[in-house]
Design a protein around this motif. Structure first.
Motif, PDB file in Angstrom:
ATOM      1  N   THR A  38       3.202   2.171   2.957  1.00 44.32           N
ATOM      2  CA  THR A  38       2.631   2.116   4.304  1.00 44.32           C
ATOM      3  C   THR A  38       2.344   0.700   4.773  1.00 44.32           C
ATOM      4  O   THR A  38       2.089   0.483   5.966  1.00 44.32           O
ATOM      5  N   HIS A  55      -3.447  -0.091  -3.077  1.00 45.80           N
ATOM      6  CA  HIS A  55      -4.295  -0.669  -2.026  1.00 45.80           C
ATOM      7  C   HIS A  55      -4.000  -2.148  -1.779  1.00 45.80           C
ATOM      8  O   HIS A  55      -4.920  -2.913  -1.477  1.00 45.80           O
ATOM      9  N   LYS A  94       0.867  -1.168   0.000  1.00 48.13           N
ATOM     10  CA  LYS A  94       0.000   0.000   0.000  1.00 48.13           C
ATOM     11  C   LYS A  94       0.904   1.218   0.000  1.00 48.13           C
ATOM     12  O   LYS A  94       1.951   1.218   0.646  1.00 48.13           O
ATOM     13  N   THR A 103       3.352   4.383  -9.772  1.00 44.78           N
ATOM     14  CA  THR A 103       3.617   4.328  -8.334  1.00 44.78           C
ATOM     15  C   THR A 103       4.226   2.985  -7.946  1.00 44.78           C
ATOM     16  O   THR A 103       5.162   2.917  -7.143  1.00 44.78           O
ATOM     17  N   THR A 133       1.047   5.741  -0.211  1.00 42.58           N
ATOM     18  CA  THR A 133       0.353   7.024  -0.157  1.00 42.58           C
ATOM     19  C   THR A 133       1.299   8.146  -0.560  1.00 42.58           C
ATOM     20  O   THR A 133       2.522   7.989  -0.518  1.00 42.58           O
ATOM     21  N   TYR A 134       0.712   9.270  -0.944  1.00 46.66           N
ATOM     22  CA  TYR A 134       1.455  10.506  -1.199  1.00 46.66           C
ATOM     23  C   TYR A 134       1.006  11.553  -0.186  1.00 46.66           C
ATOM     24  O   TYR A 134      -0.188  11.664   0.122  1.00 46.66           O
ATOM     25  N   THR A 163      -4.043   7.914  -1.089  1.00 52.40           N
ATOM     26  CA  THR A 163      -3.685   6.506  -1.244  1.00 52.40           C
ATOM     27  C   THR A 163      -3.664   6.145  -2.721  1.00 52.40           C
ATOM     28  O   THR A 163      -4.658   6.321  -3.426  1.00 52.40           O
ATOM     29  N   GLY A 211      -5.358   1.251  -8.230  1.00 53.97           N
ATOM     30  CA  GLY A 211      -4.403   0.829  -7.222  1.00 53.97           C
ATOM     31  C   GLY A 211      -4.574  -0.581  -6.708  1.00 53.97           C
ATOM     32  O   GLY A 211      -3.985  -0.960  -5.693  1.00 53.97           O
TER      33      GLY A 211
END
Length: 264
Positions: free
Chosen positions: A66, A25, A14, A49, A16-17, A22, A224
């Motif tokens: 994360t 996922h 997972k 990403t 995030t920025y 997010t 994602g």
């Protein structure tokens, strides 16, 4: 394939920025040695990403992993800098044909060899190999990269990455903005490298048709999340993949034509 053949393992990541947005996922997949794996999906699906997470480039863009893990040859990529990963053989070609525009084609290529601290003899040897793969670059070797065509710049970016002698070549949208004939040439060259040298390749592509033609396996990302994966030859035949990811509408069912009834 046996676990010992796994070169890259992505497990439930997972990302995030800015600690708020997010982007991934829980993406999972493995890439085996000598394999071409394609990440497919529309713009914004999470392909870039994912690739930046693999090369530990997310922190430079206020991004972070994360949850989950990414192992390259059994090593957690987050414990190494991007430069260390390059020296370990994980080399990425970023989206957008990044070249040193004010350097010549040959100077760009040489920079790839210098990045792994290659000797002068090794760099000269590798240069000839790149010119054999991309003869157009040899013709343009004295030209400034910024004054060459998009296709030549993409070949330069790939050639520079190959000068680092990668074990895993990671490519982000290699077909973007290029003429179909140039795209075909680049993918044929990548497949040739894969077959002749065993180079492992991970590529992200919106052009699913070309990716599935040359990849061994593929995973489809959507918002994602990995929503589909399998052998490339099988995915090419699936109507849902053709419709949603290849932009091909399923063939319409034959129209019903009532048969004439014999006169009473």
């Amino acid at each position: 394939m046996a676990g010992k053949d796994v070169l890259l393992s992505v497990d439930g990541i997972k990302a995030t920025y800015n600690g708020a947005i997010t982007a991934l996922h829980g993406v999972s997949f493995t890439l085996h040695r000598g394999e071409i794996l394609a990440l497919l999906g529309a713009n914004g699906a999470g392909k870039t990403t994912t690739l930046k997470a693999i090369s530990n480039l997310l922190p430079a863009e206020r991004g972070e992993i994360t949850a989950g893990s990414i192992l390259y040859e059994g090593r957690d990529v987050t414990t190494a800098t991007p430069a260390q990963l390059v020296r370990a053989g994980l080399v990425q070609v970023l989206e957008g044909r990044h070249c040193f525009r004010n350097l010549t084609i040959e100077e760009n290529l040489v920079s790839g060899g210098l990045g792994r601290s290659g000797s002068r003899a090794e760099i000269a040897f590798d240069l000839e190999k790149i010119y054999a793969l991309f003869p157009r670059l040899k013709e343009k070797r004295r030209a400034l990269a910024g004054l060459t065509s998009g296709g030549e710049q993409q070949m330069t970016a790939i050639g520079r990455a190959l000068m680092s002698r990668p074990a895993l070549l990671v490519l982000d949208e290699p077909s973007m903005g290029l003429a179909p004939i140039v795209v075909q040439d680049i993918f044929k060259t990548l497949r040739r490298l894969n077959v002749e040298t065993g180079l492992s390749i991970l590529l992200a592509e919106q052009n699913s048709a070309i990716a599935l033609r040359y990849a061994d396996r593929a995973i489809v990302l959507e918002s994602g999340v990995g929503v589909l994966s399998g052998e490339a030859t099988e995915l090419r035949q699936r109507d849902d993949v053709k419709a949603f990811y290849l932009g091909q509408k399923p063939a319409p069912a034959p129209a019903f034509t009532p048969t004439s009834l014999p006169a009473a």
